[in-house]
Structures are given as C-alpha cells and as structure tokens.
Design a protein around this motif. Structure first.
Motif, PDB file in Angstrom:
ATOM      1  N   PHE A  12       0.877  -1.174   0.000  1.00 50.72           N
ATOM      2  CA  PHE A  12       0.000   0.000   0.000  1.00 50.72           C
ATOM      3  C   PHE A  12       0.912   1.221   0.000  1.00 50.72           C
ATOM      4  O   PHE A  12       1.658   1.412   0.960  1.00 50.72           O
ATOM      5  N   ALA A  17       2.593  -4.444   3.175  1.00 54.89           N
ATOM      6  CA  ALA A  17       1.701  -4.945   4.226  1.00 54.89           C
ATOM      7  C   ALA A  17       1.836  -6.462   4.338  1.00 54.89           C
ATOM      8  O   ALA A  17       1.735  -7.029   5.425  1.00 54.89           O
ATOM      9  N   PRO A  36       0.512  -9.994  15.640  1.00 53.23           N
ATOM     10  CA  PRO A  36       0.028  -8.784  16.315  1.00 53.23           C
ATOM     11  C   PRO A  36      -0.740  -7.879  15.360  1.00 53.23           C
ATOM     12  O   PRO A  36      -0.713  -8.081  14.144  1.00 53.23           O
ATOM     13  N   ASN A  37      -1.387  -6.861  15.894  1.00 54.18           N
ATOM     14  CA  ASN A  37      -2.124  -5.900  15.073  1.00 54.18           C
ATOM     15  C   ASN A  37      -1.223  -5.286  14.012  1.00 54.18           C
ATOM     16  O   ASN A  37      -0.079  -4.958  14.301  1.00 54.18           O
ATOM     17  N   GLY A  38      -1.746  -5.180  12.809  1.00 56.68           N
ATOM     18  CA  GLY A  38      -0.974  -4.572  11.730  1.00 56.68           C
ATOM     19  C   GLY A  38       0.009  -5.520  11.069  1.00 56.68           C
ATOM     20  O   GLY A  38       0.779  -5.119  10.196  1.00 56.68           O
ATOM     21  N   ALA A  39      -0.027  -6.787  11.451  1.00 56.22           N
ATOM     22  CA  ALA A  39       0.941  -7.767  10.927  1.00 56.22           C
ATOM     23  C   ALA A  39       0.695  -8.105   9.458  1.00 56.22           C
ATOM     24  O   ALA A  39       1.597  -8.575   8.768  1.00 56.22           O
ATOM     25  N   GLY A  40      -0.545  -7.900   8.999  1.00 58.20           N
ATOM     26  CA  GLY A  40      -0.871  -8.220   7.612  1.00 58.20           C
ATOM     27  C   GLY A  40      -1.852  -9.373   7.469  1.00 58.20           C
ATOM     28  O   GLY A  40      -2.079  -9.867   6.354  1.00 58.20           O
ATOM     29  N   LYS A  41      -2.444  -9.796   8.576  1.00 63.89           N
ATOM     30  CA  LYS A  41      -3.360 -10.946   8.542  1.00 63.89           C
ATOM     31  C   LYS A  41      -4.565 -10.697   7.637  1.00 63.89           C
ATOM     32  O   LYS A  41      -4.866 -11.498   6.752  1.00 63.89           O
ATOM     33  N   SER A  42      -5.258  -9.583   7.872  1.00 66.84           N
ATOM     34  CA  SER A  42      -6.462  -9.310   7.080  1.00 66.84           C
ATOM     35  C   SER A  42      -6.110  -9.103   5.610  1.00 66.84           C
ATOM     36  O   SER A  42      -6.834  -9.574   4.720  1.00 66.84           O
ATOM     37  N   THR A  43      -5.013  -8.439   5.363  1.00 68.82           N
ATOM     38  CA  THR A  43      -4.581  -8.210   3.977  1.00 68.82           C
ATOM     39  C   THR A  43      -4.331  -9.543   3.277  1.00 68.82           C
ATOM     40  O   THR A  43      -4.776  -9.767   2.148  1.00 68.82           O
TER      41      THR A  43
HETATM   42  P1  ADP Z   1      -3.788  -7.202  10.655  1.00 70.98           P
HETATM   43  O1  ADP Z   1      -5.039  -7.735  10.084  1.00 70.98           O
HETATM   44  O2  ADP Z   1      -2.758  -8.222  10.920  1.00 70.98           O
HETATM   45  O3  ADP Z   1      -4.045  -6.362  11.881  1.00 70.98           O
HETATM   46  P2  ADP Z   1      -3.708  -5.596   8.235  1.00 70.98           P
HETATM   47  O4  ADP Z   1      -3.582  -6.600   7.145  1.00 70.98           O
HETATM   48  O5  ADP Z   1      -5.047  -5.024   8.460  1.00 70.98           O
HETATM   49  O6  ADP Z   1      -3.111  -6.204   9.581  1.00 70.98           O
HETATM   50  O7  ADP Z   1      -2.711  -4.391   7.949  1.00 70.98           O
HETATM   51  C1  ADP Z   1      -1.331  -4.587   7.635  1.00 70.98           C
HETATM   52  C2  ADP Z   1      -0.709  -3.237   7.310  1.00 70.98           C
HETATM   53  O8  ADP Z   1      -1.217  -2.725   6.095  1.00 70.98           O
HETATM   54  C3  ADP Z   1      -0.959  -2.174   8.355  1.00 70.98           C
HETATM   55  O9  ADP Z   1       0.183  -1.387   8.483  1.00 70.98           O
HETATM   56  C4  ADP Z   1      -2.106  -1.370   7.767  1.00 70.98           C
HETATM   57  O10 ADP Z   1      -2.075  -0.058   8.225  1.00 70.98           O
HETATM   58  C5  ADP Z   1      -1.826  -1.467   6.288  1.00 70.98           C
HETATM   59  N1  ADP Z   1      -3.051  -1.427   5.482  1.00 70.98           N
HETATM   60  C6  ADP Z   1      -4.036  -2.348   5.513  1.00 70.98           C
HETATM   61  N2  ADP Z   1      -5.006  -2.049   4.646  1.00 70.98           N
HETATM   62  C7  ADP Z   1      -4.623  -0.891   4.038  1.00 70.98           C
HETATM   63  C8  ADP Z   1      -5.189  -0.058   3.018  1.00 70.98           C
HETATM   64  N3  ADP Z   1      -6.367  -0.351   2.437  1.00 70.98           N
HETATM   65  N4  ADP Z   1      -4.515   1.063   2.654  1.00 70.98           N
HETATM   66  C9  ADP Z   1      -3.323   1.364   3.224  1.00 70.98           C
HETATM   67  N5  ADP Z   1      -2.727   0.622   4.166  1.00 70.98           N
HETATM   68  C10 ADP Z   1      -3.363  -0.485   4.578  1.00 70.98           C
END
Ligand code: ADP
Ligand code: MG
Length: 260
Positions: A12, A17, A36-43
């Motif tokens: 991003f 990410a 941990p939070n922000g690790a990239g799991k959801s992405t």
């Molecule tokens: P997790 O689910 O592990 O908490 P995310 O996958 O949500 O982590 O996010 C991983 C990183 O990517 C974070 O730094 C987040 O801020 C960034 N990020 C996630 N989605 C977006 C997006 N749509 N645009 C910009 N940055 C993003």
C-alpha cells in the motif's frame, strides 16, 4: 494440497503490508493465521478471498491461480467464507436465510427472490441439523443468541459446499464456552467433509486448542510456522507478542501435553 500460497505480497503506497508470504492449507485441516495488530493478517486473508488484488505471488486452489480473481468467481470455485448475517435478514427465519444461501448458489437473484417455503427446504434443514440449529429453523435470526447466529452463519457458509473455508476471527465477541462449542463444531464438520480451513483468530486459547498448524506474521513477513507447541516456544514469536498482552510463555498445563 488444497491451497498453495507462494510469495504473496501486497504493498500500500510502497509499504509492504504482506511481504513474500508462502503457506499451504491441506484438506481436512485447520490453519490459523496469527500475529500482532498490523501484521498483515487481514490483507493476506483478503487476497485469498478475492477482496484485494495481490501485488505479487500466486494463490493456487485446486490447480487454478486465483490471485486477482473476483471474489464471486473464487467463491464459485469452492472457497467459502463466513459472513455476518446482515441486519436486513434478521427478520427472516433461520431456515429462510439458509434457503436464500442455497438459492444464491444457483445464481438466483439475491435480494429480489422471496423464498418459496419449499425451496431447498430439505437441504436447508439438513445443513441446520448439522450445525445443531434444526430446532430453531422457524425462529427469526434476529432473536437468536449470539452463539446460535454464528452456527447459522456457518451453515450458510457451507451451503456452497466449499472445499476451502475462510474464517476471519470466527469467535470474535463470543464467551469462552461459546467459542469452544463453535470451534469444536467447525472441527467436526471440517473432518466430516474434508474441508480445509484458513482462519485468523485473536484468542490464543482457541488457536492452540483447535488449529492443526499455525503461521505467524509480523510486519508482513512470515516469522514462524508449525504446530501449537513449536510456535509457542519460538523465541521470535514470543518477542513479537511481548507487550501485546497476549502471552506465549509456555504454561505449566501445556508441559504434560494436557491442554486444559
Ligand atoms: P492485521 O489484520 O494483521 O491487523 P492488516 O492486514 O489489516 O493487519 O494491515 C497490515 C498493514 O497494512 C498495516 O500497516 C495497515 O495499516 C496497512 N493497510 C491495511 N489495509 C490498508 C489499506 N487499504 N490502505 C493502506 N494501508 C493499509
Ligand atoms: Mg485484521
């Protein structure tokens, strides 16, 4: 191997990410994606289900590279996901919600179609029976207890007969007892149907009890993988979880192999 993810990456605005992550999901097995939070799991998760296009890497499901495919097409290939039942469907009965999902599988127009009482009723009841909700079939979804709603959501996810099931924090908001019931049910259905599961989860108790294997992400990179004990005892994993309030320190109860 049901799913093979290789060098999956997503940036991003130049920030990685998810950075060259590789893992496999086997049929009949539950793989937990933690970190941990922000690790990239959801992405990572959203690239597998088609919500996000990968920057690089491949996602091979049953021989097809699904990386970058539309979510709907990935779903049709046999990748199911649990969705929260939308508020608009709360007034419908449990049975009608599952009938609707079964109709959607057959490309009937979702939303415009009113469930005829007989439509897929038998199949819907069978699914509800499998998740222990047949006795609630005629109740409105909106009046169910939270744990029961989650069971209906699972029945809906299974209506597509998926071979791979994606669950994003399936036990979020649940009491510990409900969590265990839902995960035990998931594990049983997964074994019976030989479905592979990829799930993200915050509760370490759930992860250690129900995942066959774990992968750990930190700052977009895969830092550890293996079974619960391997991951628990990994110094890097303990380090990244320090200060997050989620302890990975081995507990005495784990030492003897007894988990509860
Ligand atoms: P997790 O689910 O592990 O908490 P995310 O996958 O949500 O982590 O996010 C991983 C990183 O990517 C974070 O730094 C987040 O801020 C960034 N990020 C996630 N989605 C977006 C997006 N749509 N645009 C910009 N940055 C993003
Ligand atoms: Mg997330």
């Amino acid at each position: 191997m049901l799913l093979r993810v290789t060098n999956l990456s997503k940036s991003f605005d130049g920030i990685k990410a998810v950075d060259a992550v590789s893992f496999d999901v086997a049929a009949g097995r539950l793989l937990a994606l933690i970190g941990p939070n922000g690790a990239g799991k959801s992405t990572c998760f959203n690239m597998v289900n088609g919500q996000l296009k990968p920057s690089a890497g491949s996602i091979i499901f049953k021989g097809n590279d699904i990386a970058g495919m539309r979510a709907r097409d990935i779903w049709r290939l046999g990748v199911g996901r649990t969705f929260q039942i939308a508020a608009t469907f709360n007034s419908m009965t449990v049975l009608e919600n599952v009938q609707m999902a079964l109709a959607s599988r057959e490309r009937r127009l979702f939303g415009l179609w009113k469930p005829a009482a007989s439509w897929h009723a038998d199949e819907a009841m069978t699914l509800l029976d499998e998740v222990g909700m047949a006795g609630h079939a005629r109740r409105a979804c909106g009046v169910l207890a939270y744990g029961d709603v989650k069971r209906v959501e699972l029945a809906i996810a299974l209506s597509n007969r998926p071979q791979l099931l994606l669950m994003d924090e399936p036990t979020a908001g649940m009491a510990p007892g409900e969590r265990n019931e839902l995960m035990a049910l998931t594990r049983r259905l997964v074994a019976e149907r030989n479905i592979g599961v990829l799930f993200t989860e915050h509760s370490m108790d759930v992860v250690f009890e129900y995942a066959d294997r774990l992968i750990v992400l930190a700052r977009g990179k895969l830092i550890a993988e293996g079974d619960a004990n391997t991951v628990r005892n990994n110094p890097r994993v303990q380090e990244v979880y320090l200060g997050t309030g989620k302890s990975f320190a081995p507990r005495a109860t784990f030492a003897g192999g007894v988990r509860r």
